[in-house]
Design a protein around this motif. Structure first.
Motif, PDB file in Angstrom:
ATOM      1  N   VAL A 141       0.859  -1.187   0.000  1.00 48.99           N
ATOM      2  CA  VAL A 141       0.000   0.000   0.000  1.00 48.99           C
ATOM      3  C   VAL A 141       0.893   1.235   0.000  1.00 48.99           C
ATOM      4  N   PHE A 142       0.662   2.134  -0.949  1.00 46.43           N
ATOM      5  CA  PHE A 142       1.443   3.370  -1.077  1.00 46.43           C
ATOM      6  C   PHE A 142       0.513   4.564  -1.080  1.00 46.43           C
ATOM      7  N   ILE A 146      10.032  -4.906  -9.211  1.00 48.16           N
ATOM      8  CA  ILE A 146       9.032  -5.947  -8.996  1.00 48.16           C
ATOM      9  C   ILE A 146       7.936  -5.838 -10.050  1.00 48.16           C
ATOM     10  N   GLU A 147       7.252  -6.937 -10.294  1.00 45.62           N
ATOM     11  CA  GLU A 147       6.136  -6.963 -11.253  1.00 45.62           C
ATOM     12  C   GLU A 147       4.819  -6.866 -10.493  1.00 45.62           C
ATOM     13  N   CYS A 148       3.931  -6.008 -10.978  1.00 48.82           N
ATOM     14  CA  CYS A 148       2.613  -5.836 -10.359  1.00 48.82           C
ATOM     15  C   CYS A 148       1.583  -6.622 -11.147  1.00 48.82           C
ATOM     16  N   GLU A 149       0.671  -7.221 -10.424  1.00 49.25           N
ATOM     17  CA  GLU A 149      -0.429  -7.915 -11.078  1.00 49.25           C
ATOM     18  C   GLU A 149      -1.532  -6.918 -11.405  1.00 49.25           C
ATOM     19  N   LYS A 150      -1.900  -6.107 -10.381  1.00 50.45           N
ATOM     20  CA  LYS A 150      -2.887  -5.055 -10.636  1.00 50.45           C
ATOM     21  C   LYS A 150      -2.762  -3.955  -9.599  1.00 50.45           C
ATOM     22  N   VAL A 151      -3.334  -2.805  -9.914  1.00 48.26           N
ATOM     23  CA  VAL A 151      -3.272  -1.637  -9.033  1.00 48.26           C
ATOM     24  C   VAL A 151      -4.690  -1.137  -8.802  1.00 48.26           C
ATOM     25  N   ASN A 152      -5.063  -1.004  -7.530  1.00 41.63           N
ATOM     26  CA  ASN A 152      -6.337  -0.375  -7.161  1.00 41.63           C
ATOM     27  C   ASN A 152      -6.030   0.940  -6.478  1.00 41.63           C
ATOM     28  N   ARG A 179      -0.985  -4.960  -6.006  1.00 43.83           N
ATOM     29  CA  ARG A 179      -0.962  -6.418  -5.861  1.00 43.83           C
ATOM     30  C   ARG A 179       0.211  -6.954  -6.655  1.00 43.83           C
ATOM     31  N   LEU A 180       1.127  -7.669  -5.985  1.00 50.87           N
ATOM     32  CA  LEU A 180       2.320  -8.191  -6.649  1.00 50.87           C
ATOM     33  C   LEU A 180       2.001  -9.512  -7.341  1.00 50.87           C
ATOM     34  N   SER A 181       2.789  -9.824  -8.364  1.00 48.89           N
ATOM     35  CA  SER A 181       2.585 -11.092  -9.072  1.00 48.89           C
ATOM     36  C   SER A 181       3.089 -12.245  -8.204  1.00 48.89           C
ATOM     37  N   LYS A 182       2.772 -13.461  -8.591  1.00 49.90           N
ATOM     38  CA  LYS A 182       3.085 -14.657  -7.800  1.00 49.90           C
ATOM     39  C   LYS A 182       4.596 -14.853  -7.614  1.00 49.90           C
TER      40      LYS A 182
END
Length: 170
Positions: A111-112, A133-139, A153-156
């Motif tokens: 969370v930023f 890092i790779e992000c899966e999605k951003v809300n 949300r970070l990737s697996k």
């Protein structure tokens, strides 16, 4: 009424096709020259082609005119504007509240607090550049205090706890 009862000879109404003028044309011009003269008379018009325009619409639209590209003599700004949105100004700081710690542990999410004008794509790119890092999605959401909070949300492949330790959140 009188015209219908006594038919007049056609030569009276059509003087151009009378036998005398026809003979005169035959004697003075050859076959090809005569055809050329007739063609010239047919193609040449005494009336102008441009008449009054018939308007079919109720509204009047201005016709499209030539728009030339601008060629200024000098630049209106001496120095071009610098982009104020870079990766360091997009992400202000990571959030270290209890709820954000729970998200780090449970749902692999950081969370930023981010710049109010930054969009999700810019946030995703900034996180990728700053923390590798790779992000899966951003809300995102805007808090009642007027700050923009982003849940990344970070990737697996990446663990949010390791990244949080590296960043200094924990």
């Amino acid at each position: 009424d009188n015209m219908l009862q006594s038919p007049q000879p056609m030569s009276r109404f059509l003087p151009y096709f009378s036998s005398e003028s026809h003979q005169h044309n035959k004697s003075t011009m050859a076959g090809g020259a005569k055809a050329a003269a007739v063609a010239k008379k047919l193609t040449k018009s005494t009336k102008s082609k441009k008449g009054t325009r018939i308007h079919t619409k109720v509204h009047f639209y201005r016709t499209q005119t030539l728009s030339l590209e601008r060629k200024p003599k000098y630049a209106r700004r001496s120095v071009p504007r610098k982009s104020t949105v870079d990766k360091y100004s997009i992400i202000k700081y990571p959030l270290t509240t209890e709820s954000s710690m729970k998200l780090i542990e449970d749902s692999n999410t950081l969370v930023f607090i981010v710049d109010i004008k930054a969009n999700k794509r810019q946030i995703k790119q900034a996180v990728k550049d700053l923390y590798q890092i790779e992000c899966e999605k951003v809300n995102t959401l805007i808090t009642p205090r007027g700050l923009k909070k982003s849940y990344v949300r970070l990737s697996k492949d990446f663990d949010a706890l390791d990244v949080a330790n590296r960043v200094g959140v924990i």
